[in-house]
Write a protein that holds these residues in place. Structure first.
Motif, short mmCIF file in Angstrom:
data_model
loop_
_atom_site.label_atom_id
_atom_site.label_comp_id
_atom_site.label_asym_id
_atom_site.label_seq_id
_atom_site.Cartn_x
_atom_site.Cartn_y
_atom_site.Cartn_z
N ALA A 300 0.08 9.52 4.17
CA ALA A 300 -0.12 10.12 2.84
C ALA A 300 -1.54 10.66 2.74
CB ALA A 300 0.16 9.10 1.74
N ARG A 301 -1.74 11.51 1.75
CA ARG A 301 -3.07 12.02 1.40
C ARG A 301 -3.58 11.17 0.25
NH1 ARG A 301 -4.49 18.30 1.64
NH2 ARG A 301 -4.45 17.63 3.82
N PHE A 302 -4.51 10.27 0.57
CA PHE A 302 -5.03 9.34 -0.43
C PHE A 302 -6.34 9.86 -1.01
CE2 PHE A 302 -2.44 6.55 2.27
CZ PHE A 302 -1.72 5.86 1.31
N VAL A 303 -6.56 9.56 -2.29
CA VAL A 303 -7.82 9.86 -2.97
C VAL A 303 -8.40 8.54 -3.45
CG1 VAL A 303 -8.86 10.91 -5.00
CG2 VAL A 303 -7.15 12.17 -3.70
N GLY A 304 -9.69 8.33 -3.18
CA GLY A 304 -10.29 7.09 -3.62
C GLY A 304 -11.79 7.05 -3.42
N VAL A 305 -12.36 5.91 -3.72
CA VAL A 305 -13.79 5.68 -3.61
C VAL A 305 -14.09 5.06 -2.25
CG1 VAL A 305 -15.71 4.30 -4.51
CG2 VAL A 305 -14.09 5.40 -6.09
N PRO A 306 -15.04 5.60 -1.50
CA PRO A 306 -15.40 4.99 -0.21
C PRO A 306 -15.86 3.55 -0.41
CG PRO A 306 -16.34 7.19 -0.40
CD PRO A 306 -15.80 6.84 -1.75
N GLN A 341 -17.72 -1.36 6.36
CA GLN A 341 -19.06 -0.78 6.24
C GLN A 341 -19.22 0.50 7.05
OE1 GLN A 341 -21.23 -4.34 7.44
NE2 GLN A 341 -22.04 -4.59 5.37
N ASP A 342 -18.25 0.83 7.87
CA ASP A 342 -18.35 1.99 8.76
C ASP A 342 -18.05 3.28 7.99
OD1 ASP A 342 -18.26 3.87 10.73
OD2 ASP A 342 -16.64 2.94 11.88
N PRO A 343 -19.06 4.14 7.78
CA PRO A 343 -18.81 5.38 7.03
C PRO A 343 -17.89 6.34 7.77
CG PRO A 343 -21.05 5.36 7.91
CD PRO A 343 -20.48 4.00 8.17
N GLU A 344 -17.83 6.24 9.10
CA GLU A 344 -16.91 7.09 9.85
C GLU A 344 -15.47 6.70 9.61
OE1 GLU A 344 -17.77 9.78 11.60
OE2 GLU A 344 -19.81 9.44 10.91
N ARG A 345 -15.23 5.41 9.47
CA ARG A 345 -13.87 4.93 9.19
C ARG A 345 -13.43 5.36 7.79
NH1 ARG A 345 -10.56 0.68 11.70
NH2 ARG A 345 -12.30 0.59 13.17
N MET A 346 -14.36 5.31 6.84
CA MET A 346 -14.13 5.74 5.47
C MET A 346 -12.93 5.03 4.83
SD MET A 346 -15.63 7.66 3.24
CE MET A 346 -16.54 8.98 4.06
N ALA A 347 -13.00 3.70 4.81
CA ALA A 347 -12.00 2.92 4.06
C ALA A 347 -12.14 3.24 2.58
CB ALA A 347 -12.21 1.44 4.31
#
Length: 519
Positions: A300-306, A341-347
């Motif tokens: 899915a295309r999710f929208v959220g806060v990092p 905490q990984d900004p590349e992963r962008m949870a």
């Protein structure tokens, strides 16, 4: 002409069928009263739901896995039905034990009531008032059982309606009890469902991300050749969770408490969350219970806060190893802190899915989305609590049941067409499917038919390494029965193993194969 006469019981004993009816109606009244008061005080205070939750939580892992694989999302209905059947049988037993005097049935009613109280007190989202529901159930069940037992025994002990209680009076009392209990159950359910989630979803409005996902490129999927579409419609997105009843929280009432090994404890509201920048990401989610070739995977295309930006705000202390997140229904999940905490992963703390606010069944108002980790260690829906701790300090729902603390998604692939057991025309046959290696990316996919040479498949246009990738290849097959198998290789050079392993404890492995007939 008359029918067969009812067997005559001794004058001091209830007929078996009357005794059983009294017991069942007592149980029904207890469940109804508890459900009604549970609807008033909220959460999982209904003793019926609480007991069902305890049955779910204490079932052997093998039984849970069998239910998920065999029954899918129907497992919750079947579990509740099973609890209902057991309660009916206990009601029958209570009645049969009380054919002469009421105390055996009343004793069983008290035991069931205490069981309900204990079950409710173990529910994480039930406040102090929650105990009122099982107490009300205990009082109602014992009272109704005692009352109906006296009426029924009075009729048996007095031969004539003038001397005792008429059959019609007893039937009216029984019918009235059943009707009242049914109304109470319906009212309790109405109260529990009265939270206007859909109204809250509509009030959220359009979710506009400050960081948008790029438009899907041409060739992102091979749906025309039998693969899934790249994005899975919300209605078709797989659903696995432990919730018997979907938690209902409005965006206005939602709170996230953040505590534990942090510099600054914090409670975020939905309005607070909306003040962060919103990021849009295409992410594939996978359940650890997914068998080789299974369908517990969607994108899915999710929208959220990092999530890493929230962690920067609270300051995670050195030594914190896991985020123990808790759902509104009490389910817990353990996620490695370094991944979050990984900004590349962008949870993400996701609030949107495929262009709309999260659907209720997928976690509205807020859920976690962590690319590259199986859902049991990442994808908390209806999330309301974050505690930063160590792995030795706390354990989560599935790790308590023997699953691995770490749940990285494995490099795997699946054949979507032809389906296993399908019939196709002989000659050119397209074999197509999906492959995934999240955060690494798929380098190649190979397919073989009847253990012949591996043939490299054409890959779809890559959208992101955090999502699945489609593939297709053509084979010239003669008439007969054939077997196709697939394997994927990721960009680290790892080729998925042929060795078949069950999902427990950290995900299934093996080459997926299908058998088809060419005619």
């Amino acid at each position: 002409m008359t029918g067969p006469a009812e067997p005559i019981a001794p004058a001091d004993r209830l007929p078996a069928r009357i005794a059983a009816l009294v017991g069942v109606l007592g149980v029904f009244a207890a469940v109804a009263a508890g459900h009604l008061v549970g609807g008033l005080v909220g959460g999982d205070a209904s003793p019926f739901r609480a007991v069902a939750n305890q049955v779910r939580d204490r079932s052997p892992d093998a039984v849970v896995e069998w239910a998920k694989q065999t029954l899918g999302t129907s497992d919750k209905f079947v579990a509740q039905l099973g609890v209902a059947v057991v309660l009916v049988l206990l009601g029958v037993l209570a009645g049969l034990l009380s054919r002469k005097v009421a105390w055996p049935g009343l004793t069983l009613a008290v035991v069931l009531g205490i069981t309900g109280i204990v079950a409710v007190l173990q529910q994480r989202d039930v406040g102090q008032l929650g105990v009122l529901a099982p107490v009300a159930g205990l009082v109602a069940g014992a009272s109704v059982f005692g009352w109906l037992h006296r009426l029924a025994l009075a009729r048996v002990e007095n031969d004539t309606p003038a001397a005792g209680v008429s059959r019609r009076t007893f039937l009216k009392a029984s019918g009235g009890t059943a009707a009242g209990a049914g109304i109470a159950v319906a009212a309790g359910q109405w109260l529990a469902d009265s939270v206007d989630v859909e109204g809250s979803r509509a009030s959220v409005g359009k979710l506009v991300a400050q960081v948008k996902a790029p438009p899907l490129p041409a060739g992102a999927d091979f749906a025309a050749d039998g693969t899934p579409t790249f994005l899975t419609a919300n209605a078709d997105f797989y659903r696995i969770d432990t919730a018997f009843v979907l938690p209902r929280i409005t965006a206005q009432d939602w709170k996230l408490r953040i505590h534990g090994m942090v510099d600054k404890e914090l409670t975020l509201s939905y309005a607070d969350l909306r003040r962060f920048r919103l990021v849009e990401r295409d992410v594939t989610l996978t359940c650890v219970s997914n068998e080789v070739g299974g369908d517990l995977i969607s994108t899915a295309r999710f929208v959220g806060v990092p999530i890493h930006e929230v962690l920067d705000l609270v300051g995670v202390r050195q030594g914190a190893q896991q985020l123990l997140s808790t759902s509104k229904d009490g389910w817990t999940c353990s996620t490695p802190v370094d991944v979050l905490q990984d900004p590349e992963r962008m949870a993400l703390l996701a609030i949107g899915m495929n262009g709309e606010p999260l659907p209720l069944e997928h976690g509205f108002p807020v859920r976690q989305v962590v690319p590259g980790l199986y859902g049991y260690v990442s994808a908390t829906k209806w999330v309301v609590d974050w505690e930063f701790t160590t792995f030795s300090g706390h354990s989560a729902y599935w790790t308590d049941r023997g699953w691995s603390e770490q749940g990285p998604i494995k490099t795997e692939s699946r054949i979507d067409t032809p389906k296993d057991g399908a019939s196709v025309g002989a000659g050119k046959v397209t074999v197509a499917g999906i492959a995934w290696a999240q955060n690494t990316g798929i380098d190649k996919v190979e397919v073989r038919v009847d253990k012949g040479p591996w043939q490299q498949a054409e890959l779809s246009t890559e959208v992101t390494d955090q999502a699945w990738r489609m593939w297709r290849v053509k084979f010239d097959v003669p008439p007969g029965t054939h077997t196709a198998a697939v394997r994927a290789t990721d960009r680290d050079g790892y080729t998925q193993t042929e060795h078949h392993a069950d999902p427990v404890p950290d995900g299934a492995t093996g080459w997926h194969s299908v058998e088809f007939d060419a005619k």
